[in-house]
Design a protein around this motif. Structure first.
Motif, PDB file in Angstrom:
ATOM      1  N   ALA A 297      38.168  51.542  41.217  1.00  6.60           N
ATOM      2  CA  ALA A 297      37.816  50.127  41.220  1.00  6.60           C
ATOM      3  C   ALA A 297      37.426  49.761  42.640  1.00  6.60           C
ATOM      4  CB  ALA A 297      38.985  49.265  40.752  1.00  6.60           C
ATOM      5  N   VAL A 298      36.437  48.895  42.766  1.00 13.76           N
ATOM      6  CA  VAL A 298      36.006  48.384  44.062  1.00 13.76           C
ATOM      7  C   VAL A 298      36.398  46.918  44.112  1.00 13.76           C
ATOM      8  CG1 VAL A 298      34.056  47.979  45.603  1.00 13.76           C
ATOM      9  CG2 VAL A 298      34.120  50.039  44.174  1.00 13.76           C
ATOM     10  N   LEU A 299      37.230  46.578  45.082  1.00 16.97           N
ATOM     11  CA  LEU A 299      37.837  45.247  45.147  1.00 16.97           C
ATOM     12  C   LEU A 299      37.504  44.577  46.469  1.00 16.97           C
ATOM     13  CD1 LEU A 299      39.950  43.384  43.573  1.00 16.97           C
ATOM     14  CD2 LEU A 299      41.625  44.284  45.208  1.00 16.97           C
ATOM     15  N   ALA A 300      37.123  43.305  46.383  1.00 14.86           N
ATOM     16  CA  ALA A 300      36.986  42.453  47.563  1.00 14.86           C
ATOM     17  C   ALA A 300      38.267  41.623  47.663  1.00 14.86           C
ATOM     18  CB  ALA A 300      35.764  41.558  47.441  1.00 14.86           C
ATOM     19  N   PRO A 301      39.272  42.096  48.413  1.00 20.02           N
ATOM     20  CA  PRO A 301      40.602  41.489  48.322  1.00 20.02           C
ATOM     21  C   PRO A 301      40.712  40.106  48.943  1.00 20.02           C
ATOM     22  CG  PRO A 301      40.591  43.222  49.974  1.00 20.02           C
ATOM     23  CD  PRO A 301      39.260  43.279  49.283  1.00 20.02           C
ATOM     24  N   GLU A 302      39.810  39.776  49.869  1.00 26.91           N
ATOM     25  CA  GLU A 302      39.887  38.455  50.496  1.00 26.91           C
ATOM     26  C   GLU A 302      39.117  37.386  49.726  1.00 26.91           C
ATOM     27  OE1 GLU A 302      40.904  41.609  53.184  1.00 26.91           O
ATOM     28  OE2 GLU A 302      38.901  41.241  52.347  1.00 26.91           O
ATOM     29  N   GLU A 303      38.233  37.795  48.821  1.00 33.64           N
ATOM     30  CA  GLU A 303      37.455  36.817  48.049  1.00 33.64           C
ATOM     31  C   GLU A 303      38.319  36.199  46.953  1.00 33.64           C
ATOM     32  OE1 GLU A 303      33.658  38.053  46.617  1.00 33.64           O
ATOM     33  OE2 GLU A 303      33.180  39.161  48.470  1.00 33.64           O
ATOM     34  N   THR A 304      38.004  34.966  46.586  1.00 33.19           N
ATOM     35  CA  THR A 304      38.751  34.259  45.545  1.00 33.19           C
ATOM     36  C   THR A 304      37.817  33.845  44.414  1.00 33.19           C
ATOM     37  OG1 THR A 304      38.451  32.087  46.586  1.00 33.19           O
ATOM     38  CG2 THR A 304      40.409  33.351  47.229  1.00 33.19           C
ATOM     39  N   PHE A 305      38.432  33.560  43.261  1.00 36.37           N
ATOM     40  CA  PHE A 305      37.703  32.997  42.137  1.00 36.37           C
ATOM     41  C   PHE A 305      38.677  32.145  41.324  1.00 36.37           C
ATOM     42  CE2 PHE A 305      39.687  36.735  40.455  1.00 36.37           C
ATOM     43  CZ  PHE A 305      39.932  36.500  39.110  1.00 36.37           C
ATOM     44  N   THR A 306      38.149  31.238  40.554  1.00 37.64           N
ATOM     45  CA  THR A 306      38.957  30.400  39.672  1.00 37.64           C
ATOM     46  C   THR A 306      38.762  30.879  38.238  1.00 37.64           C
ATOM     47  OG1 THR A 306      38.769  28.508  41.159  1.00 37.64           O
ATOM     48  CG2 THR A 306      39.409  28.050  38.891  1.00 37.64           C
ATOM     49  N   VAL A 307      39.867  31.119  37.554  1.00 32.50           N
ATOM     50  CA  VAL A 307      39.810  31.708  36.210  1.00 32.50           C
ATOM     51  C   VAL A 307      39.179  30.729  35.229  1.00 32.50           C
ATOM     52  CG1 VAL A 307      41.138  32.655  34.299  1.00 32.50           C
ATOM     53  CG2 VAL A 307      41.840  33.132  36.670  1.00 32.50           C
ATOM     54  N   ASP A 308      38.059  31.154  34.666  1.00 29.11           N
ATOM     55  CA  ASP A 308      37.365  30.420  33.613  1.00 29.11           C
ATOM     56  C   ASP A 308      37.495  31.248  32.337  1.00 29.11           C
ATOM     57  OD1 ASP A 308      35.676  29.195  31.838  1.00 29.11           O
ATOM     58  OD2 ASP A 308      33.891  29.303  33.115  1.00 29.11           O
ATOM     59  N   PRO A 309      38.249  30.764  31.360  1.00 26.17           N
ATOM     60  CA  PRO A 309      38.436  31.566  30.139  1.00 26.17           C
ATOM     61  C   PRO A 309      37.137  32.011  29.490  1.00 26.17           C
ATOM     62  CG  PRO A 309      39.968  29.728  30.168  1.00 26.17           C
ATOM     63  CD  PRO A 309      39.024  29.513  31.319  1.00 26.17           C
ATOM     64  N   ALA A 310      36.073  31.220  29.629  1.00 23.54           N
ATOM     65  CA  ALA A 310      34.801  31.566  29.000  1.00 23.54           C
ATOM     66  C   ALA A 310      34.190  32.824  29.595  1.00 23.54           C
ATOM     67  CB  ALA A 310      33.821  30.402  29.132  1.00 23.54           C
ATOM     68  N   GLU A 311      34.634  33.231  30.783  1.00 25.20           N
ATOM     69  CA  GLU A 311      34.081  34.415  31.432  1.00 25.20           C
ATOM     70  C   GLU A 311      34.885  35.683  31.134  1.00 25.20           C
ATOM     71  OE1 GLU A 311      33.687  33.554  35.562  1.00 25.20           O
ATOM     72  OE2 GLU A 311      32.113  32.057  35.250  1.00 25.20           O
ATOM     73  N   LEU A 312      35.947  35.551  30.339  1.00 24.19           N
ATOM     74  CA  LEU A 312      36.761  36.711  29.996  1.00 24.19           C
ATOM     75  C   LEU A 312      36.135  37.469  28.828  1.00 24.19           C
ATOM     76  CD1 LEU A 312      40.325  35.123  30.229  1.00 24.19           C
ATOM     77  CD2 LEU A 312      39.107  36.440  31.977  1.00 24.19           C
ATOM     78  N   HIS A 313      36.324  38.781  28.831  1.00 27.45           N
ATOM     79  CA  HIS A 313      35.800  39.613  27.747  1.00 27.45           C
ATOM     80  C   HIS A 313      36.795  39.789  26.609  1.00 27.45           C
ATOM     81  CE1 HIS A 313      32.080  40.728  29.784  1.00 27.45           C
ATOM     82  NE2 HIS A 313      32.790  40.832  30.899  1.00 27.45           N
ATOM     83  N   HIS A 314      38.018  39.247  26.736  1.00 23.40           N
ATOM     84  CA  HIS A 314      38.954  39.264  25.610  1.00 23.40           C
ATOM     85  C   HIS A 314      38.293  38.591  24.413  1.00 23.40           C
ATOM     86  CE1 HIS A 314      42.106  38.693  29.052  1.00 23.40           C
ATOM     87  NE2 HIS A 314      41.642  39.929  29.035  1.00 23.40           N
ATOM     88  N   ARG A 315      38.630  39.060  23.210  1.00 18.69           N
ATOM     89  CA  ARG A 315      38.013  38.454  22.024  1.00 18.69           C
ATOM     90  C   ARG A 315      38.348  36.961  21.930  1.00 18.69           C
ATOM     91  NH1 ARG A 315      35.689  40.481  17.623  1.00 18.69           N
ATOM     92  NH2 ARG A 315      36.419  42.588  18.065  1.00 18.69           N
ATOM     93  N   ASN A 316      39.591  36.621  22.245  1.00 20.13           N
ATOM     94  CA  ASN A 316      40.011  35.215  22.231  1.00 20.13           C
ATOM     95  C   ASN A 316      40.337  34.792  23.666  1.00 20.13           C
ATOM     96  OD1 ASN A 316      40.279  34.470  19.205  1.00 20.13           O
ATOM     97  ND2 ASN A 316      41.246  36.478  19.380  1.00 20.13           N
ATOM     98  N   GLN A 317      39.612  33.809  24.172  1.00 22.43           N
ATOM     99  CA  GLN A 317      39.748  33.431  25.585  1.00 22.43           C
ATOM    100  C   GLN A 317      40.883  32.436  25.774  1.00 22.43           C
ATOM    101  OE1 GLN A 317      36.541  33.454  24.149  1.00 22.43           O
ATOM    102  NE2 GLN A 317      35.885  35.368  25.066  1.00 22.43           N
ATOM    103  N   VAL A 318      42.072  32.859  25.342  1.00 21.92           N
ATOM    104  CA  VAL A 318      43.284  32.059  25.545  1.00 21.92           C
ATOM    105  C   VAL A 318      44.083  32.745  26.645  1.00 21.92           C
ATOM    106  CG1 VAL A 318      45.414  31.199  24.496  1.00 21.92           C
ATOM    107  CG2 VAL A 318      43.319  31.347  23.130  1.00 21.92           C
ATOM    108  N   THR A 319      44.348  32.057  27.743  1.00 22.82           N
ATOM    109  CA  THR A 319      45.053  32.694  28.839  1.00 22.82           C
ATOM    110  C   THR A 319      45.909  31.702  29.606  1.00 22.82           C
ATOM    111  OG1 THR A 319      44.817  33.903  30.926  1.00 22.82           O
ATOM    112  CG2 THR A 319      43.020  32.417  30.333  1.00 22.82           C
ATOM    113  N   ALA A 320      47.077  32.155  30.008  1.00 23.51           N
ATOM    114  CA  ALA A 320      47.962  31.333  30.825  1.00 23.51           C
ATOM    115  C   ALA A 320      47.440  31.161  32.247  1.00 23.51           C
ATOM    116  CB  ALA A 320      49.355  31.966  30.864  1.00 23.51           C
ATOM    117  N   TYR A 321      46.402  31.905  32.613  1.00 23.92           N
ATOM    118  CA  TYR A 321      45.875  31.843  33.980  1.00 23.92           C
ATOM    119  C   TYR A 321      44.686  30.898  34.124  1.00 23.92           C
ATOM    120  CZ  TYR A 321      48.829  35.913  34.656  1.00 23.92           C
ATOM    121  OH  TYR A 321      49.915  36.756  34.736  1.00 23.92           O
TER     122      TYR A 321
END
Length: 446
Positions: A385-409
């Motif tokens: 895996a290639v990780l940019a550890p200092e970069e941030t993002f805000t969790v948008d459920p619509a951008e998840l590949h899970h079949r159901n975009q339900v997440t506590a995050y």
């Protein structure tokens, strides 16, 4: 470098078993052929990928994933689960034996699972078997067919086709599994403590928390350790949430018993105090507990009492996540988010990415006997895996590949952006977009 090297991955920060350093990682025939200085000469014909200051780390190994395929594929599925894994830096996952229909409790059922998964796997996939009250005779055949071990519940699982083991049935299964050197992985909550705890319908998280007391975990883990001692069995405690059980576990390890333990991103990054009433996307069993409890779990990771961190990705359709905590389906969806969630909290607590790699890649690979996974060193699979550890993002459920975009995050800002994921030297996800499936089905090798 030898002439058969076709790819060189280069970074100023490569996490190896010997530490983090600038390096060039040479790949030949899908495995790591050499780990060389950053400015090593590239052989003719080899392609070079230079990641600059982004971190090159071994692909994560998630040994606790509920894929629910076939039978409850509307909840998840191999196509969606493995896409989410690839997008999140996971290159290997092991599928839990329940929540699919059929459950992985016979060789025939295992073959059904494998047939369904084979063409859909974006990452490498292996399988746990299941230990039920009536399938002791199926355990050795499942072991010989390549499952990585056996999952059991000590309290009701929530699905009728996967009943729990009482102490006598646990002993019978452990004796059988110990006889061929297998591993039992255990959902450890004591049913008597759960039966005596108050169950109050409604939206208050405090009421749900009271219904899954720490004593249920502590008692079950104590009983499991006693059985492991008596039967000389290898056991693994799943999804530890109660810090009260840590002294029992530490003592068992000091005694030399073959006991290992995992915890999960949600227990290490979320706290009971912050769960809104009615927000059952936070419901799981055992439950997310208080901040003071979480601090002790982190201490146990640091001192080795807890061995690894895995997702326990346990999805469901959105309609099952009702506002009533007593009846909502329990499970946290986090497959794509585990690495940034854990890294965000780890860095806040002064831990390093090397720690995270140990907990989320090396230790789960070792638990499952995946000798080709879990480290950037010669002879291992070229999984990264290639990780940019200092970069941030805000969790948008619509951008998840899970079949159901339900997440506590949802809505949380996390550190650590996965730029790409590589499986045996092939890029399988690029900036969150997975490629076509190239994963293999894995079987236990030892």
């Amino acid at each position: 470098m030898s002439d058969d090297v076709e790819l060189v991955l280069r970074s100023t920060r490569v996490i190896t078993p010997g530490g983090t350093r600038a390096a060039s990682v040479a790949v030949a025939a899908g495995e790591i052929a050499a780990v060389l200085p950053y400015d090593a000469e590239t052989p003719a014909g080899a392609r070079v990928e230079d990641f600059g200051d982004d971190v090159l780390l071994p692909g994560l190994v998630d040994t606790h994933v509920h894929v629910n395929d076939p039978g409850r594929t509307e909840w998840e599925g191999f196509w969606t689960a493995t896409r989410a894994a690839a997008a999140g830096g996971i290159t290997t996952l092991l599928d839990m034996p329940l929540n699919s229909l059929p459950p992985t409790t016979t060789v025939a059922n295992l073959r059904v699972k494998q047939d369904v998964a084979r063409a859909k796997a974006h990452v490498d996939v292996g399988f746990w078997g299941g230990a039920l009250p009536d399938n002791v005779e199926d355990l050795r055949p499942l072991h010989d067919a390549g499952v990585f071990g056996f999952k059991c519940f000590l309290s009701p699982s929530g699905v009728e086709e996967f009943p729990e083991l009482d102490q006598d049935r646990l002993a019978a299964s452990l004796a059988e599994i110990s006889g061929f050197g297998g591993l039992m992985i255990v959902h450890a909550e004591d049913p008597h403590h759960l039966d005596s705890a108050p169950v109050v319908p409604g939206p208050k998280y405090a009421d749900f928390l009271a219904s899954r007391p720490r004593d249920a975990e502590n008692t079950a883990i104590g009983n499991l350790i006693a059985q492991a001692r008596r039967l000389n069995a290898r056991v693994h405690v799943l999804h530890l949430s109660s810090s009260d059980a840590l002294p029992l576990i530490a003592a068992a390890k000091a005694e030399g018993l073959a006991v290992t333990v995992e915890s999960c991103p949600h227990y290490l990054t979320l706290t009971a105090e912050e769960v809104p009433d009615g927000a059952s996307e936070f419901k799981c069993c055992p439950p997310i507990r208080e901040a003071a409890n979480q601090d002790l779990l982190w201490d146990a990771l640091a001192d080795g009492t807890i061995d690894c961190i895995v997702s326990d990705h346990s999805p469901s359709t959105a309609d099952l996540k009702t506002a009533d905590f007593s009846t909502a389906w329990g499970g946290i969806s986090s497959l794509q988010l585990g690495l940034p969630a854990v890294w965000t909290e780890a860095r806040r607590r002064g831990r390093t990415l090397e720690d995270v790699v140990r907990w989320m890649s090396a230790a789960p690979a070792r638990l499952a006997g995946l000798d080709r996974k879990g480290a950037i060193e010669v002879g291992r699979d070229a999984d990264f895996a290639v990780l940019a550890p200092e970069e941030t993002f805000t969790v948008d459920p619509a951008e998840l590949h899970h079949r159901n975009q339900v997440t506590a995050y949802a809505g949380r800002t996390l550190h650590g952006v996965v730029k790409s994921t590589w499986l045996r030297g092939r890029k399988i996800a690029d900036h969150g977009t997975p490629s076509e499936p190239t994963g293999l089905l894995l079987e236990r090798q030892n």
